[in-house]
Write an enzyme that holds these catalytic residues in place. Structure first.
Site, PDB file in Angstrom:
ATOM      1  N   ARG A 132      44.010 -29.247   0.078  1.00 28.30           N
ATOM      2  CA  ARG A 132      42.598 -28.935   0.249  1.00 28.30           C
ATOM      3  C   ARG A 132      41.858 -29.379  -0.839  1.00 28.30           C
ATOM      4  O   ARG A 132      40.507 -28.795  -0.892  1.00 28.30           O
ATOM      5  CB  ARG A 132      42.657 -27.565   0.587  1.00 28.30           C
ATOM      6  CG  ARG A 132      43.507 -27.182   1.849  1.00 28.30           C
ATOM      7  CD  ARG A 132      42.860 -25.963   2.432  1.00 28.30           C
ATOM      8  NE  ARG A 132      41.694 -25.908   2.622  1.00 28.30           N
ATOM      9  CZ  ARG A 132      41.101 -24.603   3.199  1.00 28.30           C
ATOM     10  NH1 ARG A 132      41.823 -23.649   3.199  1.00 28.30           N
ATOM     11  NH2 ARG A 132      39.628 -24.780   3.252  1.00 28.30           N
ATOM     12  N   HIS A 153      45.840 -14.729   2.125  1.00 29.43           N
ATOM     13  CA  HIS A 153      44.780 -14.363   1.196  1.00 29.43           C
ATOM     14  C   HIS A 153      44.480 -12.972   1.108  1.00 29.43           C
ATOM     15  O   HIS A 153      44.567 -12.123   2.019  1.00 29.43           O
ATOM     16  CB  HIS A 153      43.339 -15.045   1.645  1.00 29.43           C
ATOM     17  CG  HIS A 153      43.414 -16.668   1.351  1.00 29.43           C
ATOM     18  ND1 HIS A 153      42.882 -17.623   2.553  1.00 29.43           N
ATOM     19  CD2 HIS A 153      43.726 -17.203   0.467  1.00 29.43           C
ATOM     20  CE1 HIS A 153      43.247 -18.761   2.045  1.00 29.43           C
ATOM     21  NE2 HIS A 153      43.409 -18.518   0.839  1.00 29.43           N
ATOM     22  N   CYS A 180      36.371 -17.236   6.527  1.00 29.42           N
ATOM     23  CA  CYS A 180      36.849 -18.520   5.996  1.00 29.42           C
ATOM     24  C   CYS A 180      35.904 -19.526   6.533  1.00 29.42           C
ATOM     25  O   CYS A 180      35.615 -20.655   5.757  1.00 29.42           O
ATOM     26  CB  CYS A 180      38.258 -18.920   6.470  1.00 29.42           C
ATOM     27  SG  CYS A 180      39.431 -17.907   6.276  1.00 29.42           S
ATOM     28  N   GLU A 218      34.894 -21.302   3.171  1.00 31.32           N
ATOM     29  CA  GLU A 218      34.958 -20.263   2.047  1.00 31.32           C
ATOM     30  C   GLU A 218      35.986 -20.498   0.983  1.00 31.32           C
ATOM     31  O   GLU A 218      35.710 -20.140  -0.093  1.00 31.32           O
ATOM     32  CB  GLU A 218      35.371 -19.243   2.882  1.00 31.32           C
ATOM     33  CG  GLU A 218      35.619 -17.725   1.920  1.00 31.32           C
ATOM     34  CD  GLU A 218      36.008 -16.605   2.298  1.00 31.32           C
ATOM     35  OE1 GLU A 218      37.091 -16.647   3.360  1.00 31.32           O
ATOM     36  OE2 GLU A 218      35.429 -15.394   2.397  1.00 31.32           O
ATOM     37  N   ASP A 219      37.017 -21.168   1.403  1.00 28.85           N
ATOM     38  CA  ASP A 219      37.994 -21.317   0.122  1.00 28.85           C
ATOM     39  C   ASP A 219      37.545 -22.529  -0.882  1.00 28.85           C
ATOM     40  O   ASP A 219      38.317 -22.118  -1.861  1.00 28.85           O
ATOM     41  CB  ASP A 219      39.249 -22.065   0.848  1.00 28.85           C
ATOM     42  CG  ASP A 219      40.176 -20.881   1.890  1.00 28.85           C
ATOM     43  OD1 ASP A 219      39.911 -19.568   1.340  1.00 28.85           O
ATOM     44  OD2 ASP A 219      40.576 -21.074   2.812  1.00 28.85           O
TER      45      ASP A 219
HETATM   46  N1  GLY Z   1      45.152 -23.360   7.401  1.00 31.93           N
HETATM   47  C1  GLY Z   1      44.491 -22.529   6.407  1.00 31.93           C
HETATM   48  C2  GLY Z   1      44.904 -22.771   5.074  1.00 31.93           C
HETATM   49  O1  GLY Z   1      46.129 -22.867   4.799  1.00 31.93           O
HETATM   50  O2  GLY Z   1      44.252 -23.095   4.008  1.00 31.93           O
END
Ligand code: GLY
Length: 258
Positions: A85, A160, A247, A65-66
């Protein structure tokens, strides 16, 4: 058809990013079994689940999702607020390309999809450690042409915006009053989580069903008593990685008449 993109839990999930949680060992086999149960919920709710292949060297890649905000008209590939990420974007871009026109958040903007809560034509965006003013500005520049407005919302003590508040019905939110002020969301009713379950506000609404982690029984009871169709799913290993039920998927209509 409703598509739900998910991703296999990474074998390196034990090295995930953590902001508000202490690191605990994560049982990979159990995490994958729980993730299968979560996917089963999505199938049962009528989604076509497309599981993306594991990204073994990307510990947080299960939290798809992020990496994107998918609207009917456009999908915005985010620029996650944590450097580790950003490599997750390539495969999500490839997955979404057949379905939507794509836009991108670019440096120095940062935006995590977990910070974007859509209610109708308004995108509420968390003022978190992951999403910055430039990210919100770029998001606004993309979506305003499609008739969406973007509003900043303050959050405290959580990762979030959607750790603090999620949609449980078209006109109803579930929220933690300690982490977000429900007055920020005008014209929408809001139910508070049980005070003993601060992390319970992350719920996923699909086809009128609300999936909520089974470890929040008081909030489940509270929602059920209010008439919501709540489906508890045990995601205890995934929550150790500071991920929630929103997520773990990107859910959207395959084809939208615009
Ligand atoms: N562990 C999820 C995040 O920090 O993005």
């Amino acid at each position: 058809m409703v598509i739900a993109f998910t991703r296999e839990v990474s074998s390196s999930i034990g090295r995930c990013e953590l902001t508000h949680l202490e690191r605990q060992p994560i049982d990979l086999g159990k995490a994958r079994d729980q993730h299968r149960d979560y996917e089963r919920f999505l199938w049962d709710a009528g989604c076509t689940v497309r599981r993306l292949k594991e990204e073994a060297e990307m510990p947080d890649a299960v939290f798809v999702e992020d990496i994107a905000v998918v609207l009917d008209e456009v999908a915005i590939i985010t620029r996650p607020g944590t450097r580790s990420r950003r490599r997750e974007r390539l495969s999500i871009t490839q997955a979404l390309e057949p379905f939507r026109r794509l836009a991108r958040i670019r440096a120095p903007g940062t935006l995590d999809g977990g910070d974007v809560l859509r209610i109708g034509r308004t995108l509420y965006v968390g003022q978190s450690i992951r999403s910055n003013e430039e990210g919100r500005r770029q998001l606004r520049a993309v979506v305003s042409g499609y008739g969406y407005s973007v509003r900043r919302v303050a959050v405290v003590d959580c990762l979030h915006l959607k750790s603090a508040v999620t949609v449980v019905a078209e006109d109803n939110l579930l929220f933690n009053p300690g982490w977000v002020d429900a007055n920020a969301f005008q014209g929408v009713q809001a139910i508070a989580v049980d005070p003993e379950e601060p992390a319970a506000a992350n719920a996923l609404l699909v086809a009128g069903r609300v999936v909520l982690p089974a470890q929040h029984p008081r909030t489940i009871e509270r929602l059920s008593r209010s008439g919501f169709d709540v489906r508890p799913v045990d995601v205890s290993e995934l929550t150790k990685a500071e991920g929630g039920v929103t997520c773990c998927s990107l859910v959207f209509d395959e084809k939208v008449a615009i």
